[in-house]
Design a protein around this motif. Sequence first.
Motif, PDB file in Angstrom:
ATOM      1  N   SER A 111      -4.652  -1.683  12.558  1.00  0.00           N
ATOM      2  CA  SER A 111      -5.765  -1.323  11.677  1.00  0.00           C
ATOM      3  C   SER A 111      -5.252  -1.266  10.237  1.00  0.00           C
ATOM      4  O   SER A 111      -4.076  -1.450   9.979  1.00  0.00           O
ATOM      5  CB  SER A 111      -6.358   0.025  12.088  1.00  0.00           C
ATOM      6  OG  SER A 111      -5.433   1.059  11.857  1.00  0.00           O
ATOM      7  N   TYR A 112      -6.188  -1.028   9.334  1.00  0.00           N
ATOM      8  CA  TYR A 112      -5.815  -0.936   7.929  1.00  0.00           C
ATOM      9  C   TYR A 112      -5.481   0.494   7.527  1.00  0.00           C
ATOM     10  O   TYR A 112      -5.224   0.769   6.373  1.00  0.00           O
ATOM     11  CB  TYR A 112      -6.946  -1.476   7.041  1.00  0.00           C
ATOM     12  CG  TYR A 112      -7.109  -2.964   7.217  1.00  0.00           C
ATOM     13  CD1 TYR A 112      -6.154  -3.825   6.703  1.00  0.00           C
ATOM     14  CD2 TYR A 112      -8.212  -3.496   7.874  1.00  0.00           C
ATOM     15  CE1 TYR A 112      -6.316  -5.190   6.864  1.00  0.00           C
ATOM     16  CE2 TYR A 112      -8.373  -4.837   8.019  1.00  0.00           C
ATOM     17  CZ  TYR A 112      -7.419  -5.698   7.528  1.00  0.00           C
ATOM     18  OH  TYR A 112      -7.557  -7.038   7.683  1.00  0.00           O
ATOM     19  N   ARG A 113      -5.483   1.373   8.446  1.00  0.00           N
ATOM     20  CA  ARG A 113      -5.174   2.759   8.138  1.00  0.00           C
ATOM     21  C   ARG A 113      -3.680   2.920   7.918  1.00  0.00           C
ATOM     22  O   ARG A 113      -2.864   2.272   8.541  1.00  0.00           O
ATOM     23  CB  ARG A 113      -5.607   3.679   9.267  1.00  0.00           C
ATOM     24  CG  ARG A 113      -7.100   3.725   9.423  1.00  0.00           C
ATOM     25  CD  ARG A 113      -7.454   4.759  10.439  1.00  0.00           C
ATOM     26  NE  ARG A 113      -8.898   4.890  10.517  1.00  0.00           N
ATOM     27  CZ  ARG A 113      -9.496   5.675  11.353  1.00  0.00           C
ATOM     28  NH1 ARG A 113      -8.799   6.416  12.175  1.00  0.00           N
ATOM     29  NH2 ARG A 113     -10.800   5.763  11.353  1.00  0.00           N
ATOM     30  N   VAL A 114      -3.364   3.843   7.058  1.00  0.00           N
ATOM     31  CA  VAL A 114      -1.967   4.101   6.732  1.00  0.00           C
ATOM     32  C   VAL A 114      -1.726   5.592   6.909  1.00  0.00           C
ATOM     33  O   VAL A 114      -2.614   6.425   6.696  1.00  0.00           O
ATOM     34  CB  VAL A 114      -1.659   3.686   5.276  1.00  0.00           C
ATOM     35  CG1 VAL A 114      -0.199   3.951   4.925  1.00  0.00           C
ATOM     36  CG2 VAL A 114      -2.012   2.234   5.064  1.00  0.00           C
ATOM     37  N   ASP A 115      -0.541   5.903   7.273  1.00  0.00           N
ATOM     38  CA  ASP A 115      -0.155   7.305   7.432  1.00  0.00           C
ATOM     39  C   ASP A 115      -0.389   8.022   6.104  1.00  0.00           C
ATOM     40  O   ASP A 115       0.016   7.541   5.044  1.00  0.00           O
ATOM     41  CB  ASP A 115       1.321   7.379   7.834  1.00  0.00           C
ATOM     42  CG  ASP A 115       1.750   8.782   8.199  1.00  0.00           C
ATOM     43  OD1 ASP A 115       0.871   9.649   8.354  1.00  0.00           O
ATOM     44  OD2 ASP A 115       2.969   9.010   8.356  1.00  0.00           O
ATOM     45  N   ILE A 121       0.937   0.719  -1.617  1.00  0.00           N
ATOM     46  CA  ILE A 121       1.119   0.011  -2.895  1.00  0.00           C
ATOM     47  C   ILE A 121       0.359  -1.281  -2.805  1.00  0.00           C
ATOM     48  O   ILE A 121       0.526  -2.065  -1.875  1.00  0.00           O
ATOM     49  CB  ILE A 121       2.607  -0.258  -3.161  1.00  0.00           C
ATOM     50  CG1 ILE A 121       3.375   1.049  -3.192  1.00  0.00           C
ATOM     51  CG2 ILE A 121       2.782  -1.061  -4.414  1.00  0.00           C
ATOM     52  CD1 ILE A 121       4.850   0.862  -3.300  1.00  0.00           C
ATOM     53  N   VAL A 122      -0.483  -1.533  -3.781  1.00  0.00           N
ATOM     54  CA  VAL A 122      -1.259  -2.757  -3.855  1.00  0.00           C
ATOM     55  C   VAL A 122      -0.823  -3.478  -5.110  1.00  0.00           C
ATOM     56  O   VAL A 122      -0.843  -2.938  -6.216  1.00  0.00           O
ATOM     57  CB  VAL A 122      -2.774  -2.460  -3.910  1.00  0.00           C
ATOM     58  CG1 VAL A 122      -3.563  -3.739  -4.000  1.00  0.00           C
ATOM     59  CG2 VAL A 122      -3.184  -1.655  -2.684  1.00  0.00           C
ATOM     60  N   ILE A 123      -0.454  -4.724  -4.997  1.00  0.00           N
ATOM     61  CA  ILE A 123       0.010  -5.507  -6.125  1.00  0.00           C
ATOM     62  C   ILE A 123      -1.114  -6.466  -6.510  1.00  0.00           C
ATOM     63  O   ILE A 123      -1.572  -7.264  -5.716  1.00  0.00           O
ATOM     64  CB  ILE A 123       1.282  -6.288  -5.788  1.00  0.00           C
ATOM     65  CG1 ILE A 123       2.375  -5.319  -5.359  1.00  0.00           C
ATOM     66  CG2 ILE A 123       1.719  -7.144  -6.940  1.00  0.00           C
ATOM     67  CD1 ILE A 123       3.627  -5.957  -4.901  1.00  0.00           C
ATOM     68  N   ASP A 124      -1.525  -6.388  -7.804  1.00  0.00           N
ATOM     69  CA  ASP A 124      -2.547  -7.304  -8.318  1.00  0.00           C
ATOM     70  C   ASP A 124      -1.866  -8.302  -9.227  1.00  0.00           C
ATOM     71  O   ASP A 124      -0.964  -7.984  -9.984  1.00  0.00           O
ATOM     72  CB  ASP A 124      -3.576  -6.522  -9.148  1.00  0.00           C
ATOM     73  CG  ASP A 124      -4.568  -5.816  -8.275  1.00  0.00           C
ATOM     74  OD1 ASP A 124      -4.801  -6.311  -7.147  1.00  0.00           O
ATOM     75  OD2 ASP A 124      -5.113  -4.790  -8.691  1.00  0.00           O
TER      76      ASP A 124
END
Length: 125
Positions: A111-115, A121-124
């Motif tokens: 899933s896209y869930r994270v602890d 961190i999302v890099i644009d």
Amino acid sequence: MNAIQPSTPHLIPVETRRPKRRGLSQQHQRRHLYRAIAAETTVKLAVNAVLSVVAVSAVITLLPYQQSRQQDLQDIRAEVNHVETRVNRLQSELQRLMAPEQATSIMEEHSYRVDPNKVQIVIDK
């Protein structure tokens, strides 16, 4: 009356001699015996020859069937090996999925869930 009377000799029949045909009779019996043995041996050989022909034809008839069964057996063994490999892989994956210490990493994989303790961190660009 008291006088000794001459004894009458016992009459022994005289055998008339006939020419004996023993040689011819025994020879005829031997010849008959040899013919019987030869006929019996011939019948035994004929029966054994017929049985041999039947056995050989049965074996020749069964050879293609046996070869096809061997091919089927090889195919089944190959399929069993393939399925065993798949079963082993699935069992190891099941053990990993059921392990309690792996629960959070598995949840992140599926899933896209994270602890919540981790920072995403999302890099644009």
